[in-house]
Design an enzyme around this catalytic site. Sequence first.
Site, mmCIF file in Angstrom:
data_model
loop_
_atom_site.group_PDB
_atom_site.id
_atom_site.type_symbol
_atom_site.label_atom_id
_atom_site.label_comp_id
_atom_site.label_asym_id
_atom_site.label_seq_id
_atom_site.Cartn_x
_atom_site.Cartn_y
_atom_site.Cartn_z
ATOM 1 C CG PHE A 189 -0.441 0.491 2.496
ATOM 2 C CD1 PHE A 189 -0.610 1.808 2.879
ATOM 3 C CD2 PHE A 189 0.205 -0.368 3.382
ATOM 4 C CE1 PHE A 189 -0.146 2.277 4.093
ATOM 5 C CE2 PHE A 189 0.669 0.089 4.591
ATOM 6 C CZ PHE A 189 0.501 1.415 4.962
ATOM 7 C CE LYS A 190 3.416 1.786 4.943
ATOM 8 N NZ LYS A 190 4.667 1.536 5.638
ATOM 9 C CG ASP A 191 4.273 0.508 -4.286
ATOM 10 O OD1 ASP A 191 5.418 0.937 -4.106
ATOM 11 O OD2 ASP A 191 4.022 -0.700 -4.450
ATOM 12 C CG LEU A 246 5.968 6.160 -0.132
ATOM 13 C CD1 LEU A 246 6.769 5.047 0.516
ATOM 14 C CD2 LEU A 246 6.491 7.513 0.347
ATOM 15 C CB THR A 268 7.964 2.923 4.448
ATOM 16 O OG1 THR A 268 6.648 3.034 4.969
ATOM 17 C CG2 THR A 268 8.477 4.318 4.120
#
Length: 471
Positions: free
Chosen positions: A111-113, A116, A144
Amino acid sequence: MKYISTRGNVEPRGFIETVLMGLADDGGLMIPAEIPVISPATLVEWENLSYQELFLEIFLYYVNDEIPLEDLKEMVAKSYSTFRDPAITPVKPITDKLYVLELFHGPTFAFKDVALQFMGELYSYISKKQGEIIHILGATSGDTGAAAIQGVRGKEGIRICVLHPHQKVSKVQELQMTTVNDANVLNLSVKGNFDDCQRIIKELFGDLGFKGEHHLRAINSINFVRILAQTVYYFYAYLQVVKTNKDASINFSIPSGNFGNVFSGYLAKRMGLPVNKLIIATNENNILERFIQTGEYKPGDFLSTYSPSMDIQIASNFERYLYYLVGEDAEKVSAYMKKFQDEGQIVIGAEAMQQVHAEFAAYGVKNAECLQVISKYKANHEYLLDPHTACGIAAYETYSGDNEVCVSFATAHPAKFDEAIKLCNIEQVLPAEIQQLLVMPQYQTIVDNSKEEIVKQLEAFYSRATDVVEN
């Protein structure tokens, strides 16, 4: 729109200044001075927008015209061009009461994509506009780091160093970071846990001389842009689910260790998204569950679990929620955080806890239960959960009510945590992008849990990076 610190000792800043500051100069966290409220009529107008269109609508409330619309559109288009699903964050029905929001279709399968990839484009844009090298410094409990590196690798004017806890992330998480051999990337594997890494990062950002000299910028969720970018998928998921559930109350179940993903939902709710309950799913590192249930915010013993991205005892973004819990009183926040620093705990009174209970539920999932949920959903629904997603589903099952529909977050692809999947006697086919990591060489520096040692590594890295740029 101006931005202020939760501790009240920073002059109001604009959007780009807030992005570059990361951690507020007074040690607090930056937040909007006022949260914009979206009307019900506007929500209806947004129901059929694409993810990218919705992203733009929400961000336009926050960027203060500091970024021209066409430039913002170009950044958003580039950010999501590499996602494997055209919906970016597709919503999948599992039962008539449960939906899964798949947040793992970006380049690093986590999910960090979602945030980010955009932050990488934003930092590159700012670097070019200001003609300044940006040194990104962050800590990761696993996802992350990989997402941040993928978001900025190869981008001119940006260098990134990521600290991760040595041998306390999954093998795939480690490989996604450490198989990158770019000149602008440094991986430091710290002999400690994530809280140690996060503490050192905060200390370095708190050293304003060091921060200014080296142009340090944050990519962790201490940076408000991370929070805002994650808010978009709350709106997106709600608007998809409400189409077929007009009369139901809609909950979200969120696996969380650092409170960032949960706070994004809290921000969405304050913006007017009619969310019923925000359910916090933790693992055995359950500081957030204990706070929601008892009002005591106090770290416990660190435990390694099958869901390592939530192996966190100090949740950075808790301070943002604390600010609103105490009536937006920065002096109270400062006093609470000073007490936490001195005594290692905060205790919230009974009146404030009524508000907490009205806004959140929380459930800590044991290792055994996590594996049981993975096995159950594979057998009953032919849906394979990663261990963090399984914690979210367990929390949904605990707090599901009549006439309530829940959107549970799938925060990572199960291939990133094959160690846990194999314990369930489940064999999965790894995506080709992950399979190829298994034979690639690694590039990382193992360091002691020492601020001084990490400063030495950073200064050497920045010196090399300067040579590369100048030559």
